[in-house]
Scaffold this motif. Structure first.
Motif, PDB file in Angstrom:
ATOM      1  N   PRO A  78       0.825  -1.209   0.000  1.00 15.93           N
ATOM      2  CA  PRO A  78       0.000   0.000   0.000  1.00 15.93           C
ATOM      3  C   PRO A  78       0.858   1.258   0.000  1.00 15.93           C
ATOM      4  O   PRO A  78       1.971   1.274   0.512  1.00 15.93           O
ATOM      5  CB  PRO A  78      -0.787  -0.123   1.308  1.00 15.93           C
ATOM      6  CG  PRO A  78       0.021  -1.016   2.171  1.00 15.93           C
ATOM      7  CD  PRO A  78       0.741  -1.947   1.243  1.00 15.93           C
ATOM      8  N   THR A  79       0.338   2.284  -0.612  1.00 15.63           N
ATOM      9  CA  THR A  79       1.017   3.584  -0.612  1.00 15.63           C
ATOM     10  C   THR A  79       0.129   4.593   0.089  1.00 15.63           C
ATOM     11  O   THR A  79      -1.094   4.474   0.097  1.00 15.63           O
ATOM     12  CB  THR A  79       1.286   4.067  -2.051  1.00 15.63           C
ATOM     13  OG1 THR A  79       0.032   4.151  -2.732  1.00 15.63           O
ATOM     14  CG2 THR A  79       2.188   3.099  -2.791  1.00 15.63           C
ATOM     15  N   GLN A  80       0.769   5.583   0.701  1.00 16.10           N
ATOM     16  CA  GLN A  80       0.011   6.626   1.395  1.00 16.10           C
ATOM     17  C   GLN A  80       0.005   7.874   0.529  1.00 16.10           C
ATOM     18  O   GLN A  80       1.049   8.479   0.305  1.00 16.10           O
ATOM     19  CB  GLN A  80       0.634   6.932   2.749  1.00 16.10           C
ATOM     20  CG  GLN A  80       0.538   5.778   3.707  1.00 16.10           C
ATOM     21  CD  GLN A  80       1.093   6.143   5.073  1.00 16.10           C
ATOM     22  OE1 GLN A  80       1.561   7.244   5.284  1.00 16.10           O
ATOM     23  NE2 GLN A  80       0.995   5.212   5.998  1.00 16.10           N
ATOM     24  N   PRO A  81      -1.145   8.268   0.058  1.00 17.54           N
ATOM     25  CA  PRO A  81      -1.181   9.461  -0.761  1.00 17.54           C
ATOM     26  C   PRO A  81      -0.897  10.724   0.075  1.00 17.54           C
ATOM     27  O   PRO A  81      -1.367  10.849   1.192  1.00 17.54           O
ATOM     28  CB  PRO A  81      -2.612   9.486  -1.302  1.00 17.54           C
ATOM     29  CG  PRO A  81      -3.397   8.632  -0.377  1.00 17.54           C
ATOM     30  CD  PRO A  81      -2.437   7.660   0.221  1.00 17.54           C
ATOM     31  N   GLY A  82      -0.081  11.579  -0.464  1.00 26.97           N
ATOM     32  CA  GLY A  82       0.226  12.827   0.212  1.00 26.97           C
ATOM     33  C   GLY A  82       1.278  12.718   1.285  1.00 26.97           C
ATOM     34  O   GLY A  82       1.603  13.702   1.941  1.00 26.97           O
ATOM     35  N   GLY A  83       1.860  11.584   1.517  1.00 26.58           N
ATOM     36  CA  GLY A  83       2.910  11.436   2.497  1.00 26.58           C
ATOM     37  C   GLY A  83       2.371  11.202   3.885  1.00 26.58           C
ATOM     38  O   GLY A  83       1.164  11.196   4.139  1.00 26.58           O
ATOM     39  N   LYS A  84       3.275  11.061   4.836  1.00 25.31           N
ATOM     40  CA  LYS A  84       2.915  10.765   6.212  1.00 25.31           C
ATOM     41  C   LYS A  84       2.749  12.019   7.042  1.00 25.31           C
ATOM     42  O   LYS A  84       2.240  11.977   8.156  1.00 25.31           O
ATOM     43  CB  LYS A  84       3.975   9.875   6.844  1.00 25.31           C
ATOM     44  CG  LYS A  84       4.083   8.522   6.160  1.00 25.31           C
ATOM     45  CD  LYS A  84       5.162   7.690   6.776  1.00 25.31           C
ATOM     46  CE  LYS A  84       5.309   6.386   6.004  1.00 25.31           C
ATOM     47  NZ  LYS A  84       6.474   5.642   6.398  1.00 25.31           N
TER      48      LYS A  84
END
Length: 110
Positions: free
Chosen positions: A100-106
Motif C-alpha cells: 500500500p502507498t500513502q497518498p500525500g505522504g505521512k
C-alpha cells in the motif's frame, strides 16, 4: 482406485522425462534401453493376462510420477530459492500483491 492410463502413454511419458533430463542423446543411455526392454517384456498378449503385468504397469506409472515431480520440484526450487534477502516489494510481487502507498505522504517528512 484410480485407473491406469495405457502402457504406451506411460512409456512415452517416461521417455519424455528422460529426454528432458539427458538431452538429445538420451537414446544411447542405459536407462532408455532398460525402459524399452521392460515394456517389451511385460507387453500384454492374448495368451497372457496376469497380475505381474498389472504390477509392472503400476510401477511404471509410479516411476513416471516420480520423474515428473522431481523435474517440477527442481524448477520451483531454482525459481524461489537461494536469492538471498529480498525487498518487501519483491516478496509481495512474488505472490501477486502490491504494497500500500500513502497518498500525500505521512506528514512528518519535509
Amino acid at each position: 482406485m484410480a485407473t491406469l492410463s495405457s502402457p504406451l502413454r506411460v512409456c512415452r511419458g517416461i521417455l519424455k522425462e528422460l529426454r528432458a533430463i539427458q538431452g538429445a542423446s538420451y537414446k544411447q543411455s542405459l536407462a532408455y534401453s532398460y525402459v524399452i526392454d521392460q515394456f517389451r517384456k511385460n507387453k500384454l498378449t492374448g495368451e497372457r493376462y496376469c497380475r505381474a503385468q498389472q504390477e509392472a504397469h503400476h510401477a511404471s506409472q509410479t516411476y513416471l510420477c516420480l520423474l515428473a515431480s522431481t523435474r517440477n520440484h527442481l524448477a520451483l526450487h531454482s525459481l524461489y530459492h537461494g536469492k538471498g534477502e529480498r525487498s518487501p516489494e519483491e516478496v509481495a510481487g512474488l505472490v501477486g500483491l502490491r504494497l500500500p502507498t500513502q497518498p500525500g505522504g505521512k506528514g512528518w517528512e519535509k
